[in-house]
Design an enzyme around this catalytic site. Structure first.
Site: not given
Length: 193
Positions: A69-71
């Site tokens: 996951s990344d934001q």
């Protein structure tokens, strides 16, 4: 849930770990070594998606089902990373006062045996209240959100800085969209319920 398959969260984030714990499934974590710099001309949502896939792939030898996951947060064409310290957090919050920030949170599920990849970007629009200097300083002194994109820790005191949140998945703002992830895990044969 089928507990015979090893589930791995490719993240060193305590926030993502706490979110995944909400699902009550056994998992392990590791911190992937991934260059998080955006590519030239890359849109924020594309950066988040690319990095979530890279993080999941970094765990392919360590687990059977890997979550990456990344934001990436942006406003007016400018990216807002984790501030790292008080001075940067003050600058970010001054700039974002009264504005709407786009948080693009990507999640990827990789099944290492088949190399099947599922990915999704879950957008979240956050509109900040107008923030004066005393409010910014009080928030930063109490919360110290130096490891949160755009200095926004909505799961804590940061919620008092926000006028509105628009998203299909409220956990996307914290860093791991659990609605999307639950659906992906089920498609990978790992039912949460």
């Amino acid at each position: 849930m089928d507990h015979s398959r090893r589930l791995l969260l490719a993240s060193g984030s305590a926030y993502r770990k706490a979110l995944l714990e909400r699902l009550g499934v056994p998992f392990e974590t590791f911190s992937p070594d991934v260059d998080e710099a955006p590519l030239a001309g890359e849109a924020p949502a594309d950066t988040a998606l690319r990095l979530s896939v890279l993080k999941a792939r970094a765990g392919a030898q360590r687990g059977e089902v890997i979550i990456g996951s990344d934001q990436v947060a942006s406003c007016g064409g400018k990216r807002y990373d984790k501030p790292g310290d008080h001075a940067n957090a003050v600058r970010q919050l001054r700039e974002l006062s009264g504005k709407t920030v786009e948080f693009h949170t990507a999640v990827t599920v990789l099944e290492s045996n088949s190399q099947k990849v599922q990915s999704r970007v879950v957008p979240c629009r956050v509109t900040f209240r107008t923030l004066d200097e005393p409010r910014i300083q009080a928030y930063l002194e109490r919360e110290k959100p130096y490891d949160c994109a755009a200095s926004a820790k909505a799961e804590g005191l940061g919620i008092a800085l926000i006028r509105r949140i628009d998203t299909d998945d409220p956990t996307s703002l914290i860093g791991l969209p659990l609605i999307a992830l639950s659906e992906m895990l089920e498609r990978a044969g790992l039912r949460v319920l």
